[in-house]
Design an enzyme around this catalytic site. Structure first.
Site, PDB file in Angstrom:
ATOM      1  CE  LYS A 150      -4.424   1.122   0.313  1.00  0.00           C
ATOM      2  NZ  LYS A 150      -5.606   0.444  -0.215  1.00  0.00           N
ATOM      3  CG  ASP A 190      -7.443   3.434  -0.342  1.00  0.00           C
ATOM      4  OD1 ASP A 190      -7.982   2.325  -0.298  1.00  0.00           O
ATOM      5  OD2 ASP A 190      -7.414   4.189   0.656  1.00  0.00           O
TER       6      ASP A 190
HETATM    7  P1  NDP Z   1     -13.096   7.946  -1.885  1.00  0.00           P
HETATM    8  O1  NDP Z   1     -12.012   8.915  -1.668  1.00  0.00           O
HETATM    9  O2  NDP Z   1     -13.693   7.812  -3.228  1.00  0.00           O
HETATM   10  O3  NDP Z   1     -14.280   8.206  -0.847  1.00  0.00           O
HETATM   11  C1  NDP Z   1     -14.042   8.164   0.517  1.00  0.00           C
HETATM   12  C2  NDP Z   1     -15.315   8.540   1.237  1.00  0.00           C
HETATM   13  O4  NDP Z   1     -15.159   8.323   2.626  1.00  0.00           O
HETATM   14  C3  NDP Z   1     -15.663  10.007   1.072  1.00  0.00           C
HETATM   15  O5  NDP Z   1     -17.053  10.155   1.149  1.00  0.00           O
HETATM   16  C4  NDP Z   1     -14.974  10.616   2.283  1.00  0.00           C
HETATM   17  O6  NDP Z   1     -15.525  11.859   2.707  1.00  0.00           O
HETATM   18  C5  NDP Z   1     -15.211   9.575   3.332  1.00  0.00           C
HETATM   19  N1  NDP Z   1     -14.140   9.641   4.328  1.00  0.00           N
HETATM   20  C6  NDP Z   1     -12.815   9.515   4.107  1.00  0.00           C
HETATM   21  N2  NDP Z   1     -12.125   9.657   5.242  1.00  0.00           N
HETATM   22  C7  NDP Z   1     -13.049   9.880   6.185  1.00  0.00           C
HETATM   23  C8  NDP Z   1     -12.967  10.099   7.574  1.00  0.00           C
HETATM   24  N3  NDP Z   1     -11.778  10.130   8.211  1.00  0.00           N
HETATM   25  N4  NDP Z   1     -14.128  10.269   8.252  1.00  0.00           N
HETATM   26  C9  NDP Z   1     -15.324  10.239   7.611  1.00  0.00           C
HETATM   27  N5  NDP Z   1     -15.459  10.044   6.290  1.00  0.00           N
HETATM   28  C10 NDP Z   1     -14.338   9.854   5.594  1.00  0.00           C
HETATM   29  O7  NDP Z   1     -12.496   6.544  -1.393  1.00  0.00           O
HETATM   30  P2  NDP Z   1     -12.994   5.070  -1.721  1.00  0.00           P
HETATM   31  O8  NDP Z   1     -14.465   5.052  -1.887  1.00  0.00           O
HETATM   32  O9  NDP Z   1     -12.135   4.548  -2.791  1.00  0.00           O
HETATM   33  O10 NDP Z   1     -12.578   4.308  -0.382  1.00  0.00           O
HETATM   34  C11 NDP Z   1     -13.466   4.135   0.718  1.00  0.00           C
HETATM   35  C12 NDP Z   1     -13.000   2.975   1.575  1.00  0.00           C
HETATM   36  O11 NDP Z   1     -12.963   1.779   0.776  1.00  0.00           O
HETATM   37  C13 NDP Z   1     -11.588   3.117   2.147  1.00  0.00           C
HETATM   38  O12 NDP Z   1     -11.544   2.479   3.417  1.00  0.00           O
HETATM   39  C14 NDP Z   1     -10.731   2.323   1.169  1.00  0.00           C
HETATM   40  O13 NDP Z   1      -9.532   1.871   1.757  1.00  0.00           O
HETATM   41  C15 NDP Z   1     -11.677   1.177   0.861  1.00  0.00           C
HETATM   42  N6  NDP Z   1     -11.398   0.452  -0.373  1.00  0.00           N
HETATM   43  C16 NDP Z   1     -11.394   1.089  -1.584  1.00  0.00           C
HETATM   44  C17 NDP Z   1     -11.175   0.383  -2.742  1.00  0.00           C
HETATM   45  C18 NDP Z   1     -11.281   1.006  -4.083  1.00  0.00           C
HETATM   46  O14 NDP Z   1     -11.275   0.253  -5.069  1.00  0.00           O
HETATM   47  N7  NDP Z   1     -11.408   2.306  -4.214  1.00  0.00           N
HETATM   48  C19 NDP Z   1     -10.826  -1.060  -2.708  1.00  0.00           C
HETATM   49  C20 NDP Z   1     -10.927  -1.642  -1.387  1.00  0.00           C
HETATM   50  C21 NDP Z   1     -11.180  -0.901  -0.279  1.00  0.00           C
HETATM   51  P3  NDP Z   1     -14.765  13.238   2.345  1.00  0.00           P
HETATM   52  O15 NDP Z   1     -15.088  13.493   0.912  1.00  0.00           O
HETATM   53  O16 NDP Z   1     -15.332  14.232   3.287  1.00  0.00           O
HETATM   54  O17 NDP Z   1     -13.308  12.984   2.592  1.00  0.00           O
END
Ligand code: NDP
Length: 448
Positions: free
Chosen positions: A122, A162
């Protein structure tokens, strides 16, 4: 194993997220490990918790006002026994070595579960793309890749997206890699379709988490049709989770971002989802605006002093945490159980605290860990690598079918190692199945 854990804690006492991830695996695999002394003799776990390589680097860049900015970049190449390192890049101000190590450690087992040949790792940076112009994001990505390009390659380490790293960032990172190395290769996944991406890659994590939920419900003769679902986050994973739940007849009633959440009892249908996608992916706005547009919805701002997240106190059948780590604590978990939640499919990585996991276990909730439920994203990244190597593209149907087969196979592996007396502990199942594949390969490859 206890002694080993003490040693890991004393070595990195401040890496709390990493230690949390290690302890979860130890708890689930220790009996299996002790019953197979060949692992301990070869120091498998000792080696598994130590990354093969950790790269930390300075990322200097210039903002639009001409000021110098400096961020910290990371790449943790954790374990390559199953193939080239594979794992996303996270750009978020909270990023530090502990978070990247926890994500990289989990990634080893997740990748093993997919059955594709990928090692685990990562990376990322404590850079916040929020509020930055496209040009600032591009300059940051170029500086980040200038250093990272020395350490990655299509047969060495293939990063993806991510949190904070989507199609825009992958494009800037790829462009810089190509320029610096003078080669057009599949060095990143999550690319746009017209220059080497795979169909279904943007959808894969959310679709996969939903397919996995469907598999879990099937074990109880149920499905998602008519189920009320909670989804947190509003980014890539959340959006495509909503899309697939809608297709399968469920109703999603909430979404969130780091400031607050919307509750829409009427359901987030395809028209509202299209609005969320435009809001989040193009205008890069806040989820609050959803409630300004649709009067069926109510917005609640998070109170950071709260000891629980009110999003998890909404009455529902199923939950898909899709934002970030430790977003569900024991109180949230208890609220969910009291409100009728029977299934939790983790789209996010490690969204539940250890105490929350215990609450779900005690209440026999169908609860899948991220390393199983969200493996669809990296699985289709693996399929993107395969298509790049062959210099061809599969159809949407072909990729989606492969994704469904992979998710179903991961579910079977969980049942094999996690079932006991009619109940499946999906954490135990996923941890043992993933651990066994990696450990056996490490045994075969000698002391490296
Ligand atoms: P994005 O950046 O597209 O979206 C993240 C979302 O989560 C946003 O709505 C963001 O809000 C919110 N968020 C992030 N940090 C926080 C926080 N500290 N507290 C509250 N809300 C938060 O990311 P992804 O959708 O790609 O990823 C989401 C999760 O899925 C993560 O845990 C990631 O590791 C996991 N994941 C993603 C994969 C992928 O293919 N993308 C694969 C496997 C797992 P804001 O806009 O306000 O930051």
């Amino acid at each position: 194993m206890d002694l080993l854990v003490q040693k890991i804690i004393s070595r990195d006492p401040n890496q709390k997220e990493f230690l949390q991830a290690v302890k979860e695996v130890v708890q689930d695999v220790s009996e299996f490990y002790n019953n197979n002394p060949q692992y301990d003799k070869a120091g498998i776990f000792q080696r598994m918790v130590e990354p093969e390589r950790v790269i930390i680097f300075r990322v200097p860049w210039e903002d639009d006002e001409g000021n110098v900015q400096v961020n910290r970049g990371f790449r943790v190449q954790f374990n390559s026994s199953l193939g080239p390192i594979k794992g996303g890049l996270r750009f978020h101000p909270s990023v530090n070595l502990s978070i990247i190590k926890f994500l990289g450690f989990e990634q080893i087992f997740k990748n093993a579960l997919t059955g594709l040949l990928m090692g685990g790792g990562k990376g990322g940076a404590d850079f916040d793309p929020k509020g930055k112009s496209d040009n600032e994001v591009m300059r940051f990505c170029q500086s980040f890749m200038l250093e990272l390009s020395r350490h990655i390659g299509s047969d060495t380490d293939v990063p993806a997206g991510d949190i904070g790293v989507g199609a825009r960032e992958i494009g800037f990172l790829f462009g810089q890699y190509k320029r610096v190395r003078n080669e057009f290769t599949g060095v990143l996944t999550g690319k746009k379709l017209n220059w080497g991406g795979s169909l279904i890659r943007p959808e894969a994590t959310g679709y996969g988490a939903t397919y996995f939920a469907q598999e879990m419900l099937n074990t109880r003769g149920q499905n998602l049709d008519g189920k009320i679902c909670l989804v947190s986050g509003s980014g890539n994973v959340a959006q495509y989770t909503v899309e697939k739940i809608n297709t399968l007849g469920g109703k999603v009633v909430c979404l969130s971002d780091s400031n607050g959440f919307i509750y829409d009892p009427a359901g987030i249908d395809s028209e509202k989802l299209a609005y969320v996608m435009e809001l989040k992916n193009i205008r890069r706005g806040r989820i609050k605006e959803y409630a300004e547009k649709y009067n069926s919805a109510k917005y609640t701002e998070y109170d950071l002093g709260d000891d629980h997240n009110p999003l998890w106190n909404i009455k529902a059948d199923c939950a898909f945490p899709s934002a970030t780590q430790n977003e569900i604590n024991a109180k949230d978990a208890q609220n969910m159980v009291n409100n009728g939640v029977v299934l939790v499919s983790e789209g996010a990585n490690m969204p539940c605290t250890p105490e929350a996991i215990q609450v779900f276990l005690d209440n026999k909730v169908l609860h899948a860990p991220g390393k199983a439920a969200n493996a669809g994203g990296v699985a289709v990244s693996g399929l993107e690598m395969a298509q790049n190597s062959m210099r061809m593209s599969w159809t949407r149907k072909e990729v989606d079918e492969r994704l469904q087969i992979i998710m179903s196979d991961i579910h079977k592996q969980c049942l094999t190692y996690g079932s006991d007396g009619g109940f499946c502990n999906y954490f135990k199942g996923a941890n043992i199945a993933g651990f066994k594949k990696v450990a056996d390969s490490m045994l075969d490859q000698g002391l490296v």
